[in-house]
Design an enzyme around this catalytic site. Structure first.
Site, mmCIF file in Angstrom:
data_model
loop_
_atom_site.group_PDB
_atom_site.id
_atom_site.type_symbol
_atom_site.label_atom_id
_atom_site.label_comp_id
_atom_site.label_asym_id
_atom_site.label_seq_id
_atom_site.Cartn_x
_atom_site.Cartn_y
_atom_site.Cartn_z
ATOM 1 C CE LYS A 1 -3.823 2.010 2.710
ATOM 2 N NZ LYS A 1 -3.367 3.032 3.638
ATOM 3 C CG HIS B 1 -1.730 7.299 4.529
ATOM 4 N ND1 HIS B 1 -0.971 6.185 4.785
ATOM 5 C CD2 HIS B 1 -2.407 7.539 5.683
ATOM 6 C CE1 HIS B 1 -1.162 5.775 6.039
ATOM 7 N NE2 HIS B 1 -2.046 6.584 6.608
#
Ligand SMILES: Cc1cc2nc3c(=O)[nH]c(=O)nc-3n(C[C@H](O)[C@H](O)[C@H](O)COP(=O)(O)O)c2cc1C
Length: 377
Positions: A250, A274
């Site tokens: 991620k 994010h």
């Protein structure tokens, strides 16, 4: 759905009313001047659909395939720390709503329930998100996630250091909470929230409280979001060796990093900034998605997040090459506003929105979406 809730903005406003300001700001805020946060939304708004008319859209199929697995609804609950500040047992509520919708739930390292407790109390597809704060602790967490039968591991790579979040600094927001007079007033003027927190318990970080030698060091570091900033591609290769199930990385924002992930046998990349919480000046994930899809889309699963607030955004991402979308704040608005029911309602809203969008752009199958469904600029 409750009659007063027609769109995500209604849930956002209800969350804002319910939560003390410092908690709402913690959820809502972005890094630096928050221009990244605004840019994530602007990038969606600048994309337009190109409809195909007179196609048969009587039934709409939202399913896609992600890393070889069918997703009836191509949504995933993003990992989020400190959901217990929205509602005690926030992680469990999110996981249960995800299970009911048949979608994966990703538990954060900074969750307010231990990964074992969550696995006991919620069914469905459970993934675990790993923050590498300390190598020894990361190895222990990975082994625990394997033992507790988590289906996938998500390694977050974009928190080498903490983002500069001015709202949190201004509010003095920290864990554990150290109340100053202004915060006390903030909390006391939100009695519904305060009552639930007193009854259900203020959030703690149990994933890092049960470890051995690294315990205190890790707790302090995680509380300050001080990660192992030396974690490298070699470490990722070692993690790949130690984790036999699905592994997602991620925080990827470039085609070259996505290609390196593929070379290491990573199952999928999560294209993410994010939610604008780390650095204001990154591109919006939806902008870099086409180049990443071109590079690795045929071999590697692509998940995307940051700024998704409705089903139209999701359809745009699928048309840009994503296999699935992670939802963050949108679900926290539902959670804060109405608990587990609110999360389920927001997911239902996304689903209805996606179906309606497919019908209106003339594409019966989400799996058939591609760039031709977006207007050329
Ligand atoms: C309150 C909050 C806490 C978060 N905590 C984590 C975390 O612990 N680990 C992680 O990988 N990402 C974390 N994220 C980022 C989300 O996983 C996701 O990337 C982001 O929220 C997506 O953007 P969106 O909120 O605009 O949907 C957090 C996000 C929020 C809003």
């Amino acid at each position: 759905m409750k009659s007063a809730f027609f769109g995500i903005e209604d849930y956002r406003r209800a969350a804002q009313r319910y939560l003390p300001r410092m908690v709402f700001d913690y959820i809502e805020g972005g890094a630096d001047d928050e221009s990244g946060l605004k840019h994530n939304r602007a990038a969606f708004e600048s994309l337009r659909f190109s409809p195909s008319r007179l196609t048969d859209v009587r039934t709409r199929d939202l399913s896609t395939t992600l890393a070889g697995q069918r997703m009836e609804l191509p949504l995933i609950v993003a990992p989020m720390g400190l959901t217990g500040a929205c509602r005690p047992d926030g992680d469990i509520m999110l996981a249960r709503a995800a299970a009911r919708a048949g979608i994966p739930f990703v538990l954060s390292t900074a969750s307010n329930v231990s990964l074992e407790d969550l696995a006991r109390r919620a069914s469905g597809r459970l993934w675990f998100q790993l923050y590498v704060v300390h190598p020894e602790h990361a190895r222990a967490l990975t082994a625990r996630a394997l033992a507790a039968d988590y289906e996938a591991l998500v390694l977050t790579t974009d928190v080498t250091v903490n983002g500069h979040r001015i709202r949190d600094l201004r509010n003095g927001f920290s864990v554990p909470m150290r109340l100053n007079p202004r915060m006390a007033l903030d909390v006391l003027t939100h009695p519904a929230w305060l009552t639930r927190q007193v009854v259900g318990g203020f959030p703690t970080l149990p994933n890092v409280q049960t470890e051995g030698s690294a315990n205190l060091e890790v707790q302090a570091a995680l509380l300050q979001r001080r990660m192992d900033a030396g974690f490298s591609w070699d470490d990722l290769a070692a993690l790949r060796e130690s984790w036999p199930r699905k592994l997602f990385v991620k925080g990827i924002l470039s085609a070259s990093d996505a290609a390196r992930c593929r070379a290491l046998g990573i199952d999928g990349v999560i294209v993410s900034n994010h939610g604008g919480r780390q650095l204001a000046d990154f591109p919006a994930p939806i902008e870099v998605l086409p180049s990443i899809a071109k590079e690795v889309g045929s071999t590697t699963a692509i998940i995307v997040d940051s700024g998704f607030r409705n089903g139209r955004d999701v359809v745009k991402a699928l048309a840009s090459g994503a296999n699935a979308v992670m939802l963050g704040r949108a679900l926290l608005y539902g959670l804060a506003a109405r608990g587990e029911a609110g999360v389920a309602e927001v997911l239902a809203m996304f689903r209805a929105d996606m179906e309606r969008t497919l019908a209106l752009i003339g594409c019966a199958r989400a799996a058939a979406l591609d760039r031709t469904h977006l207007a050329q600029r």
